[in-house]
Design a protein around this motif. Structure first.
Motif, PDB file in Angstrom:
ATOM      1  N   VAL A   2      42.868  86.912  27.044  1.00 32.44           N
ATOM      2  CA  VAL A   2      43.811  87.160  28.235  1.00 32.44           C
ATOM      3  C   VAL A   2      43.661  85.785  29.190  1.00 32.44           C
ATOM      4  O   VAL A   2      42.814  85.361  29.209  1.00 32.44           O
ATOM      5  CB  VAL A   2      43.534  88.458  28.921  1.00 32.44           C
ATOM      6  N   PRO A   3      44.836  85.640  30.075  1.00 35.03           N
ATOM      7  CA  PRO A   3      45.115  84.740  30.614  1.00 35.03           C
ATOM      8  C   PRO A   3      44.347  85.162  31.984  1.00 35.03           C
ATOM      9  O   PRO A   3      44.354  86.126  32.648  1.00 35.03           O
ATOM     10  CB  PRO A   3      46.549  84.337  30.896  1.00 35.03           C
ATOM     11  N   LEU A   4      43.626  84.210  32.743  1.00 32.17           N
ATOM     12  CA  LEU A   4      43.029  84.302  33.983  1.00 32.17           C
ATOM     13  C   LEU A   4      43.134  83.045  34.704  1.00 32.17           C
ATOM     14  O   LEU A   4      42.789  81.974  34.116  1.00 32.17           O
ATOM     15  CB  LEU A   4      41.655  84.949  33.698  1.00 32.17           C
ATOM     16  N   MET A   5      43.189  83.069  35.982  1.00 29.37           N
ATOM     17  CA  MET A   5      43.039  81.779  36.783  1.00 29.37           C
ATOM     18  C   MET A   5      41.687  81.457  36.945  1.00 29.37           C
ATOM     19  O   MET A   5      40.870  82.046  37.856  1.00 29.37           O
ATOM     20  CB  MET A   5      43.797  81.683  38.090  1.00 29.37           C
ATOM     21  N   ALA A   6      40.905  80.757  35.948  1.00 35.42           N
ATOM     22  CA  ALA A   6      39.575  80.666  35.922  1.00 35.42           C
ATOM     23  C   ALA A   6      39.104  79.618  36.674  1.00 35.42           C
ATOM     24  O   ALA A   6      39.754  78.845  37.449  1.00 35.42           O
ATOM     25  CB  ALA A   6      39.195  80.389  34.512  1.00 35.42           C
ATOM     26  N   ARG A   7      37.659  79.432  36.659  1.00 35.53           N
ATOM     27  CA  ARG A   7      37.167  77.996  37.258  1.00 35.53           C
ATOM     28  C   ARG A   7      37.738  76.952  36.604  1.00 35.53           C
ATOM     29  O   ARG A   7      38.040  76.593  35.715  1.00 35.53           O
ATOM     30  CB  ARG A   7      35.561  78.043  37.091  1.00 35.53           C
ATOM     31  N   GLY A   8      37.642  75.629  37.863  1.00 38.17           N
ATOM     32  CA  GLY A   8      38.346  74.550  36.980  1.00 38.17           C
ATOM     33  C   GLY A   8      39.851  74.344  36.996  1.00 38.17           C
ATOM     34  O   GLY A   8      40.529  75.271  37.457  1.00 38.17           O
ATOM     35  N   ARG A  25      32.623  70.478  19.132  1.00 34.05           N
ATOM     36  CA  ARG A  25      33.965  70.708  18.714  1.00 34.05           C
ATOM     37  C   ARG A  25      33.836  72.237  18.349  1.00 34.05           C
ATOM     38  O   ARG A  25      32.813  72.474  17.647  1.00 34.05           O
ATOM     39  CB  ARG A  25      34.254  69.821  17.482  1.00 34.05           C
ATOM     40  N   VAL A  26      34.854  72.845  18.679  1.00 38.11           N
ATOM     41  CA  VAL A  26      35.016  74.225  18.006  1.00 38.11           C
ATOM     42  C   VAL A  26      36.098  74.785  17.186  1.00 38.11           C
ATOM     43  O   VAL A  26      37.435  74.475  17.891  1.00 38.11           O
ATOM     44  CB  VAL A  26      34.928  75.150  19.507  1.00 38.11           C
ATOM     45  N   ARG A  27      35.828  74.902  16.309  1.00 34.40           N
ATOM     46  CA  ARG A  27      37.132  75.407  15.357  1.00 34.40           C
ATOM     47  C   ARG A  27      37.522  76.872  15.662  1.00 34.40           C
ATOM     48  O   ARG A  27      36.698  77.786  15.999  1.00 34.40           O
ATOM     49  CB  ARG A  27      36.427  75.548  13.724  1.00 34.40           C
ATOM     50  N   LEU A  28      38.785  77.142  15.526  1.00 37.97           N
ATOM     51  CA  LEU A  28      39.317  78.528  16.100  1.00 37.97           C
ATOM     52  C   LEU A  28      39.684  79.149  14.861  1.00 37.97           C
ATOM     53  O   LEU A  28      40.120  78.907  13.696  1.00 37.97           O
ATOM     54  CB  LEU A  28      40.603  78.358  16.841  1.00 37.97           C
ATOM     55  N   SER A  29      39.670  80.847  14.992  1.00 36.71           N
ATOM     56  CA  SER A  29      40.067  81.228  13.820  1.00 36.71           C
ATOM     57  C   SER A  29      41.497  81.308  13.930  1.00 36.71           C
ATOM     58  O   SER A  29      42.339  81.042  14.871  1.00 36.71           O
ATOM     59  CB  SER A  29      39.429  82.880  14.273  1.00 36.71           C
ATOM     60  N   ARG A  30      41.997  82.063  12.891  1.00 32.04           N
ATOM     61  CA  ARG A  30      43.554  82.204  12.781  1.00 32.04           C
ATOM     62  C   ARG A  30      43.953  83.060  13.969  1.00 32.04           C
ATOM     63  O   ARG A  30      45.150  82.598  14.334  1.00 32.04           O
ATOM     64  CB  ARG A  30      43.731  83.127  11.370  1.00 32.04           C
ATOM     65  N   GLU A  31      43.520  83.962  14.146  1.00 28.98           N
ATOM     66  CA  GLU A  31      43.792  84.873  15.466  1.00 28.98           C
ATOM     67  C   GLU A  31      43.713  84.192  16.660  1.00 28.98           C
ATOM     68  O   GLU A  31      44.660  84.164  17.409  1.00 28.98           O
ATOM     69  CB  GLU A  31      42.791  86.104  15.534  1.00 28.98           C
ATOM     70  N   GLN A  32      42.889  83.517  16.976  1.00 35.08           N
ATOM     71  CA  GLN A  32      42.519  82.639  18.186  1.00 35.08           C
ATOM     72  C   GLN A  32      43.783  81.683  18.063  1.00 35.08           C
ATOM     73  O   GLN A  32      44.282  81.305  19.558  1.00 35.08           O
ATOM     74  CB  GLN A  32      41.238  82.078  18.344  1.00 35.08           C
ATOM     75  N   ALA A  33      43.865  80.874  17.165  1.00 34.56           N
ATOM     76  CA  ALA A  33      44.783  79.762  17.059  1.00 34.56           C
ATOM     77  C   ALA A  33      46.338  80.542  17.326  1.00 34.56           C
ATOM     78  O   ALA A  33      47.143  79.943  18.316  1.00 34.56           O
ATOM     79  CB  ALA A  33      44.994  79.296  15.778  1.00 34.56           C
ATOM     80  N   HIS A  34      46.394  81.620  16.934  1.00 34.07           N
ATOM     81  CA  HIS A  34      47.840  82.388  17.145  1.00 34.07           C
ATOM     82  C   HIS A  34      48.019  82.677  18.273  1.00 34.07           C
ATOM     83  O   HIS A  34      49.043  82.379  19.264  1.00 34.07           O
ATOM     84  CB  HIS A  34      48.057  83.571  16.306  1.00 34.07           C
ATOM     85  N   TYR A  35      46.913  83.245  19.042  1.00 37.25           N
ATOM     86  CA  TYR A  35      47.033  83.322  20.624  1.00 37.25           C
ATOM     87  C   TYR A  35      47.372  82.291  21.554  1.00 37.25           C
ATOM     88  O   TYR A  35      48.152  82.096  22.305  1.00 37.25           O
ATOM     89  CB  TYR A  35      45.801  84.261  20.994  1.00 37.25           C
ATOM     90  N   LEU A  36      46.429  81.258  21.265  1.00 37.18           N
ATOM     91  CA  LEU A  36      46.503  79.890  22.200  1.00 37.18           C
ATOM     92  C   LEU A  36      47.746  79.162  21.697  1.00 37.18           C
ATOM     93  O   LEU A  36      48.315  78.763  22.946  1.00 37.18           O
ATOM     94  CB  LEU A  36      45.325  79.149  22.028  1.00 37.18           C
ATOM     95  N   GLY A  38      50.620  80.095  19.764  1.00 34.40           N
ATOM     96  CA  GLY A  38      51.792  80.859  19.293  1.00 34.40           C
ATOM     97  C   GLY A  38      52.224  81.565  20.387  1.00 34.40           C
ATOM     98  O   GLY A  38      53.362  81.896  20.732  1.00 34.40           O
ATOM     99  N   VAL A  39      51.251  82.310  21.090  1.00 37.64           N
ATOM    100  CA  VAL A  39      51.394  83.314  22.291  1.00 37.64           C
ATOM    101  C   VAL A  39      51.660  82.282  23.804  1.00 37.64           C
ATOM    102  O   VAL A  39      52.368  82.606  24.395  1.00 37.64           O
ATOM    103  CB  VAL A  39      50.693  84.492  22.347  1.00 37.64           C
ATOM    104  N   MET A  40      50.435  81.830  23.869  1.00 31.06           N
ATOM    105  CA  MET A  40      50.351  80.994  25.070  1.00 31.06           C
ATOM    106  C   MET A  40      51.021  79.555  25.342  1.00 31.06           C
ATOM    107  O   MET A  40      51.030  78.979  26.398  1.00 31.06           O
ATOM    108  CB  MET A  40      48.975  81.052  25.567  1.00 31.06           C
ATOM    109  N   ARG A  41      51.429  79.193  23.850  1.00 32.46           N
ATOM    110  CA  ARG A  41      52.075  77.817  23.913  1.00 32.46           C
ATOM    111  C   ARG A  41      51.192  76.565  24.396  1.00 32.46           C
ATOM    112  O   ARG A  41      51.950  75.696  24.899  1.00 32.46           O
ATOM    113  CB  ARG A  41      53.221  77.917  24.581  1.00 32.46           C
ATOM    114  N   LEU A  42      50.031  76.810  24.144  1.00 29.43           N
ATOM    115  CA  LEU A  42      49.095  75.422  24.369  1.00 29.43           C
ATOM    116  C   LEU A  42      49.451  74.468  23.567  1.00 29.43           C
ATOM    117  O   LEU A  42      49.875  74.622  22.384  1.00 29.43           O
ATOM    118  CB  LEU A  42      47.604  75.722  24.459  1.00 29.43           C
ATOM    119  N   GLN A  43      49.216  73.341  24.200  1.00 30.80           N
ATOM    120  CA  GLN A  43      49.406  71.839  23.199  1.00 30.80           C
ATOM    121  C   GLN A  43      48.238  71.119  23.400  1.00 30.80           C
ATOM    122  O   GLN A  43      47.293  71.101  24.295  1.00 30.80           O
ATOM    123  CB  GLN A  43      50.642  71.388  23.951  1.00 30.80           C
ATOM    124  N   PRO A  44      48.060  70.194  22.623  1.00 35.77           N
ATOM    125  CA  PRO A  44      46.934  69.403  22.662  1.00 35.77           C
ATOM    126  C   PRO A  44      46.859  68.626  24.005  1.00 35.77           C
ATOM    127  O   PRO A  44      47.776  68.216  24.690  1.00 35.77           O
ATOM    128  CB  PRO A  44      47.217  68.049  21.507  1.00 35.77           C
TER     129      PRO A  44
END
Length: 247
Positions: A2-8, A25-36, A38-44
């Protein structure tokens, strides 16, 4: 997740089962990648706050973003590991969405372990899905800024749990039979457990057995009989205010 206005700089917190350290380095699962991505639209280059229940919270940058996978790199630790008090919640399962609410609030309020217990009047024991409840606990920790996820134990019969009970862990027994009495809060520190019954309450046999245990501390939660999920929230709140880490 879930999104949260976190520290930093990171606005999203994510629980991962991976070591965290500077440059890791942390590899993401398929579900995590979809969330970040596909859903949250994060970019490099975007930031995410990671925690794993061991290494505290770490800021991480997206270095690879795909539809089915991705990779983050830890940059710096933004918060140390903060463990909750040694408090367990023993609760009889109720309807699925209401029991999920109970688990969610237990995480937010600072329980270290949740144990679903089957009592004589429990009607929803077969519906308990530990994997679903653990996912609920993870989401709650992500949302509330926690750096640790409580264990969700497999459901067990209350009689079996009490038979093998360590007397060093005191039990705050929320007894609906004491409704209307002034709550007498404990003052002894150390490991504790809060015991909440099902919608029909405890059977007379269970009440007698729990009350006779030397480590049991029967308590009223006020003049009204509360629903099970409300009782759990009220009891944890009272315990935290008196013996927990809120002071």
């Amino acid at each position: 997740m879930v999104p949260l206005m976190a520290r930093g700089s990171a606005k999203i917190r994510l629980y991962v089962e991976h070591p965290l350290a500077a440059g890791q380095r942390v590899r993401l699962s398929r579900e995590q990648a979809h969330y970040l991505f596909g859903v949250m639209r994060l970019q490099p280059g975007d930031a995410v706050a990671l925690f794993n229940g061991v290494d505290g919270e770490w800021q991480a940058d997206v270095v690879a973003a795909g539809r089915k996978d991705g990779e983050l790199t830890c940059t710096e630790r933004s918060a140390p590991l903060q463990l909750p008090p040694d408090l367990w919640l023993l609760a009889a399962p109720i309807r699925r969405e209401r029991f999920a609410f109970t688990v969610e609030k237990a995480v937010e309020l600072g329980a270290a372990r949740v144990v679903p217990v089957q009592t004589e009047y429990t009607q929803d024991a077969k519906r308990v899905r530990v994997d679903k409840l653990r996912a609920t606990a993870i989401e709650a920790a992500e949302q509330c800024g926690g750096t640790w996820v409580p264990e969700i134990a497999e459901i067990a019969k209350l009689s079996d749990v009490l038979r093998d009970w360590d007397p060093a862990r005191r039990i705050l027994f929320c007894d609906e039979g004491l409704a209307g009495h002034v709550p007498a809060l404990p003052t002894d520190s150390g490991p504790w457990a809060i015991l909440i019954g099902p919608e029909g309450g405890f059977s007379p046999t269970e009440r007698d057995r729990i009350a006779q245990m030397a480590c049991s501390h029967p308590i009223s939660l006020g003049p009204r009989i509360l629903r099970a999920e409300t009782a759990a929230v009220a009891a944890i709140t009272l315990w935290q205010q008196t013996l927990g880490d809120w002071g």
